[in-house]
Design a protein around this motif. Structure first.
Motif, PDB file in Angstrom:
ATOM      1  N   UNK A 219       0.866  -1.177   0.000  1.00 27.13           N
ATOM      2  CA  UNK A 219       0.000   0.000   0.000  1.00 27.13           C
ATOM      3  C   UNK A 219       0.906   1.232   0.000  1.00 27.13           C
ATOM      4  N   UNK A 220       0.676   2.152  -0.916  1.00 22.88           N
ATOM      5  CA  UNK A 220       1.579   3.289  -1.092  1.00 22.88           C
ATOM      6  C   UNK A 220       0.976   4.548  -0.477  1.00 22.88           C
ATOM      7  N   UNK A 221       1.742   5.191   0.398  1.00 24.40           N
ATOM      8  CA  UNK A 221       1.252   6.398   1.061  1.00 24.40           C
ATOM      9  C   UNK A 221       1.698   7.692   0.382  1.00 24.40           C
ATOM     10  N   UNK A 222       2.953   7.708  -0.046  1.00 23.04           N
ATOM     11  CA  UNK A 222       3.466   8.971  -0.583  1.00 23.04           C
ATOM     12  C   UNK A 222       4.728   8.735  -1.389  1.00 23.04           C
ATOM     13  N   UNK A 223       5.028   9.715  -2.228  1.00 27.03           N
ATOM     14  CA  UNK A 223       6.311   9.741  -2.931  1.00 27.03           C
ATOM     15  C   UNK A 223       7.118  10.895  -2.358  1.00 27.03           C
ATOM     16  N   UNK A 224       8.376  10.619  -2.028  1.00 26.23           N
ATOM     17  CA  UNK A 224       9.243  11.650  -1.460  1.00 26.23           C
ATOM     18  C   UNK A 224      10.581  11.637  -2.183  1.00 26.23           C
ATOM     19  N   UNK A 225      11.454  12.568  -1.808  1.00 24.29           N
ATOM     20  CA  UNK A 225      12.840  12.488  -2.271  1.00 24.29           C
ATOM     21  C   UNK A 225      13.497  11.318  -1.540  1.00 24.29           C
ATOM     22  N   UNK A 226      14.383  10.611  -2.227  1.00 26.04           N
ATOM     23  CA  UNK A 226      15.063   9.463  -1.610  1.00 26.04           C
ATOM     24  C   UNK A 226      15.866   9.916  -0.395  1.00 26.04           C
TER      25      UNK A 226
ATOM     26  N   UNK B 212       2.137  -3.632  -6.796  1.00 25.78           N
ATOM     27  CA  UNK B 212       3.141  -4.661  -6.521  1.00 25.78           C
ATOM     28  C   UNK B 212       4.454  -4.336  -7.229  1.00 25.78           C
ATOM     29  N   UNK B 213       4.502  -3.183  -7.874  1.00 28.66           N
ATOM     30  CA  UNK B 213       5.730  -2.803  -8.555  1.00 28.66           C
ATOM     31  C   UNK B 213       5.933  -1.292  -8.463  1.00 28.66           C
ATOM     32  N   UNK B 214       6.138  -0.826  -7.245  1.00 31.85           N
ATOM     33  CA  UNK B 214       6.274   0.613  -7.014  1.00 31.85           C
ATOM     34  C   UNK B 214       7.503   1.157  -7.721  1.00 31.85           C
ATOM     35  N   UNK B 215       8.569   0.346  -7.778  1.00 32.37           N
ATOM     36  CA  UNK B 215       9.813   0.816  -8.387  1.00 32.37           C
ATOM     37  C   UNK B 215       9.591   1.201  -9.848  1.00 32.37           C
ATOM     38  N   UNK B 216       8.777   0.416 -10.543  1.00 32.49           N
ATOM     39  CA  UNK B 216       8.500   0.719 -11.952  1.00 32.49           C
ATOM     40  C   UNK B 216       7.712   2.021 -12.081  1.00 32.49           C
ATOM     41  N   UNK B 217       6.767   2.221 -11.166  1.00 35.97           N
ATOM     42  CA  UNK B 217       6.031   3.498 -11.154  1.00 35.97           C
ATOM     43  C   UNK B 217       7.003   4.666 -11.017  1.00 35.97           C
ATOM     44  N   UNK B 218       7.937   4.545 -10.075  1.00 32.73           N
ATOM     45  CA  UNK B 218       8.903   5.623  -9.858  1.00 32.73           C
ATOM     46  C   UNK B 218       9.799   5.798 -11.080  1.00 32.73           C
ATOM     47  N   UNK B 219      10.166   4.682 -11.708  1.00 28.60           N
ATOM     48  CA  UNK B 219      11.060   4.747 -12.865  1.00 28.60           C
ATOM     49  C   UNK B 219      10.369   5.416 -14.048  1.00 28.60           C
ATOM     50  N   UNK B 220       9.126   4.996 -14.300  1.00 29.84           N
ATOM     51  CA  UNK B 220       8.425   5.496 -15.496  1.00 29.84           C
ATOM     52  C   UNK B 220       8.097   6.978 -15.394  1.00 29.84           C
ATOM     53  N   UNK B 221       7.839   7.438 -14.162  1.00 24.35           N
ATOM     54  CA  UNK B 221       7.436   8.850 -14.010  1.00 24.35           C
ATOM     55  C   UNK B 221       8.460   9.642 -13.206  1.00 24.35           C
ATOM     56  N   UNK B 222       9.711   9.152 -13.241  1.00 27.94           N
ATOM     57  CA  UNK B 222      10.750   9.733 -12.377  1.00 27.94           C
ATOM     58  C   UNK B 222      10.850  11.251 -12.506  1.00 27.94           C
ATOM     59  N   UNK B 223      11.062  11.732 -13.730  1.00 33.14           N
ATOM     60  CA  UNK B 223      11.357  13.163 -13.902  1.00 33.14           C
ATOM     61  C   UNK B 223      10.160  14.040 -13.566  1.00 33.14           C
ATOM     62  N   UNK B 224       8.963  13.586 -13.937  1.00 32.03           N
ATOM     63  CA  UNK B 224       7.789  14.414 -13.645  1.00 32.03           C
ATOM     64  C   UNK B 224       7.485  14.430 -12.149  1.00 32.03           C
ATOM     65  N   UNK B 225       7.746  13.313 -11.464  1.00 32.21           N
ATOM     66  CA  UNK B 225       7.531  13.286 -10.013  1.00 32.21           C
ATOM     67  C   UNK B 225       8.571  14.138  -9.285  1.00 32.21           C
ATOM     68  N   UNK B 226       9.818  14.108  -9.775  1.00 29.35           N
ATOM     69  CA  UNK B 226      10.859  14.970  -9.191  1.00 29.35           C
ATOM     70  C   UNK B 226      10.463  16.437  -9.356  1.00 29.35           C
ATOM     71  N   UNK B 227       9.975  16.792 -10.551  1.00 28.21           N
ATOM     72  CA  UNK B 227       9.562  18.176 -10.807  1.00 28.21           C
ATOM     73  C   UNK B 227       8.390  18.558  -9.909  1.00 28.21           C
ATOM     74  N   UNK B 228       7.451  17.633  -9.751  1.00 31.87           N
ATOM     75  CA  UNK B 228       6.277  17.915  -8.904  1.00 31.87           C
ATOM     76  C   UNK B 228       6.704  18.111  -7.453  1.00 31.87           C
ATOM     77  N   UNK B 229       7.680  17.320  -6.986  1.00 34.32           N
ATOM     78  CA  UNK B 229       8.176  17.477  -5.616  1.00 34.32           C
ATOM     79  C   UNK B 229       8.817  18.845  -5.423  1.00 34.32           C
ATOM     80  N   UNK B 230       9.537  19.303  -6.441  1.00 34.08           N
ATOM     81  CA  UNK B 230      10.177  20.618  -6.315  1.00 34.08           C
ATOM     82  C   UNK B 230       9.128  21.732  -6.282  1.00 34.08           C
TER      83      UNK B 230
END
Lengths: 61, 174
Positions: free
Chosen positions: B3-10, B70-88
């Protein structure tokens, strides 16, 4: 940062607004966006159940 | 399925005994090993408590309630740059909500519309204090929260300012 509201102060309407309509959405076949669908599903079932309840007694006529 | 709660900076992601991080590149997803709970008021509050508990650890993007993968890493990989931009975009800011007090208990159509009007009238003045706004939600610098609340109070007695919230309304990625 001031935190004037605490968790228990959050009104349910504000939680629903955000937790079910906001946030990052997982897309693709690993997705199970269960919550909002479940709510609709449950309310539909409730309505259907009450209609059934209403109609069952008269269904023998 | 996790279960995924949030995306953060590593960096800066410091999960608790019940939460762990799945990392990819500059990102971490904060996850727990439990199923998506039924959407009860209690479950919504528990979910919110977990996410708010992460708010002090740096910028985060809250997931929608009920997100499992069941594959959170792939989610992070596929949308890495847009999620990083959204975090900023949300770094150093929180979401504040503005609505009429006792929202939803209007007994007449006129009353309901008057409440909507009060929110609309306040918008321009409040937006000037925010980084961004969408549908009654404002993304406000952490050190501008008190000013924002004061502005809401002085604009209209019937308006209520909720939060600070994780930036639920500002997670849109292009």
């Amino acid at each position: 940062m001031s935190r004037e509201t605490t968790l228990t102060d959050h009104a349910l309407v504000d939680l629903l607004d955000r937790l079910l309509a906001g946030g990052v959405v997982i897309e693709g076949d690993v997705t199970l966006a269960v919550a909002d669908i479940d709510l609709v599903h449950l309310s539909l079932r409730a309505v259907l159940a009450s209609v059934e309840t209403l109609e069952c007694p008269t269904s023998t006529r | 399925m996790p279960y995924v709660y949030a995306v953060t900076r590593a960096r800066g992601c410091a999960p608790s005994p019940t939460l762990y991080a799945v990392r990819h590149g500059a990102l971490a997803a904060v996850v727990a090993d439990h199923e998506a709970p039924a959407p009860t008021p209690e479950a919504l509050r528990r979910h919110e408590a977990v996410v708010e508990g992460l708010m002090g650890d740096g910028p985060l993007l809250p997931m929608r309630f009920g997100s499992v993968s069941d594959d959170v890493a792939t989610l992070l990989a596929e949308r890495h740059d847009e999620l990083v931009a959204a975090l900023e975009r949300v770094r150093g800011a929180v979401e504040l909500g503005v609505r009429a007090e006792n929202n939803g208990t209007a007994t007449t159509g006129t009353e309901y519309l008057m409440r909507r009007l009060a929110v609309a009238r306040a918008h321009e003045s409040l937006a000037a204090l925010a980084r961004a706004s969408v549908r009654g939600a404002y993304l406000v610098d952490e050190d501008a929260v008190d000013d924002f609340r004061a502005r809401v109070d002085e604009l209209d007695d019937d308006l209520v300012c909720t939060g600070p919230w994780p930036p639920y309304s500002f997670c849109d990625t292009p």
